[in-house]
Write an enzyme that holds these catalytic residues in place. Sequence first.
Site, mmCIF file in Angstrom:
data_model
loop_
_atom_site.group_PDB
_atom_site.id
_atom_site.type_symbol
_atom_site.label_atom_id
_atom_site.label_comp_id
_atom_site.label_asym_id
_atom_site.label_seq_id
_atom_site.Cartn_x
_atom_site.Cartn_y
_atom_site.Cartn_z
ATOM 1 N N CYS A 85 2.140 49.118 -21.128
ATOM 2 C CA CYS A 85 1.742 48.289 -19.969
ATOM 3 C C CYS A 85 2.827 48.269 -18.896
ATOM 4 O O CYS A 85 2.547 48.431 -17.703
ATOM 5 C CB CYS A 85 1.419 46.865 -20.407
ATOM 6 S SG CYS A 85 2.578 46.187 -21.581
ATOM 7 N N HIS A 110 3.087 40.987 -16.258
ATOM 8 C CA HIS A 110 4.485 41.423 -16.289
ATOM 9 C C HIS A 110 5.008 41.564 -14.856
ATOM 10 O O HIS A 110 4.278 42.008 -13.960
ATOM 11 C CB HIS A 110 4.616 42.782 -16.971
ATOM 12 C CG HIS A 110 4.370 42.775 -18.449
ATOM 13 N ND1 HIS A 110 4.318 41.628 -19.215
ATOM 14 C CD2 HIS A 110 4.164 43.804 -19.310
ATOM 15 C CE1 HIS A 110 4.095 41.941 -20.491
ATOM 16 N NE2 HIS A 110 3.990 43.259 -20.580
HETATM 17 C C1 2RA Z 1 4.918 43.995 -24.767
HETATM 18 N N1 2RA Z 1 4.606 46.123 -23.662
HETATM 19 O O1 2RA Z 1 4.855 43.493 -23.635
HETATM 20 C C2 2RA Z 1 4.695 45.463 -24.960
HETATM 21 C C3 2RA Z 1 3.479 45.725 -25.789
HETATM 22 N N2 2RA Z 1 2.299 45.197 -25.223
HETATM 23 O O2 2RA Z 1 5.144 43.330 -25.799
#
Ligand code: 2RA
Length: 331
Positions: free
Chosen positions: A129, A236
Amino acid sequence: KKINIAIVGATGMVGRTLLKVLEERHFPINNLFLFSSAKSAGSTVTFNGSEYLVEEINEDVFNRDIQIALFAAGGEVSSKYAPIAASKGVIVVDNSSHFRMDKEVPLVVPEVNPEAVKSHKGIIANPNCSTIQAMVPLKPLNDKYKIKRVIYSTYQAVSGSGVRGIKDLEDGVKGETNKFYPHPIAYNCLPHIDVFTDNGYTKEELKMINETMKIFNNYDMKVTATTVRVPVRNSHSESINIEFEEAFELTNLVNCLEKMQGVVVVDNPESNEYPTAVDCTGKDEVFVGRIRRDFSVDNGINIWVVADNIRKGAATNAVQIAELLLSYNLV
Ligand code: 2RA
């Protein structure tokens, strides 16, 4: 043309979002098959107004008439069942990291390297991601100014760890002790995502480094990363420092980003306008702001990149790959 789709890991956070995105995008589905591990099998899920039974995955399920299987059940399930599915002629789009660095497996962000799906040998990998959301803005900048070096600093939501991460945050805020993360995540930042390797980097950091080079097909690109878990529920955020080979005019560079499909520029600091995790949750675009020259080098910038890690970071990207397969008549 309607096709038969299987979802492996249908009851997990990404699996459920895959179903939601397939519905929203009116993906042309004839038959839908839902699979999960033994513990979640037997439940039912509603899709397009109909009830579907979630069955336990086994070696025989891919003997059914299935054209595409979307996997979101972790590396172990993918490593065991994706090859079986592919051997039966099913095209697998795998969300796990298991096959990403396999040179036989295309690693695809549809806005960035759509053509790569044409070289699939049965399995196509969804990037991590935190990689996906970086690739979308970096693609037009690399094409125009040639990236020399990238420094990623990420601020990753607890939803990246699934329901256990969310629970640690919610419990932590209530003063209860953390059960999943090694330290309390409430009011805290943990520079530790996935496991540490013997060179001091975590697997999450190495994923961003290695996947960036593979997707740009440029193993001379200098890439480094620090990935951090922060007390944010979803989406994120990433601070990305980029040094280019070529000089640029900032207005032209911003224009380049604004024209990129899948990017939304939100960059008016004077009005406190910049992408935030809360604003970007539930959306499929990658939001870019705080675009400013890095005066410490000749041709450098800093940007701030935010996206929904469960949607564009996983489910939507996978569905877009399935849409590519249809548009290229590969299924
Ligand atoms: C996380 N990118 O954010 C890793 C797996 N989804 O934990």
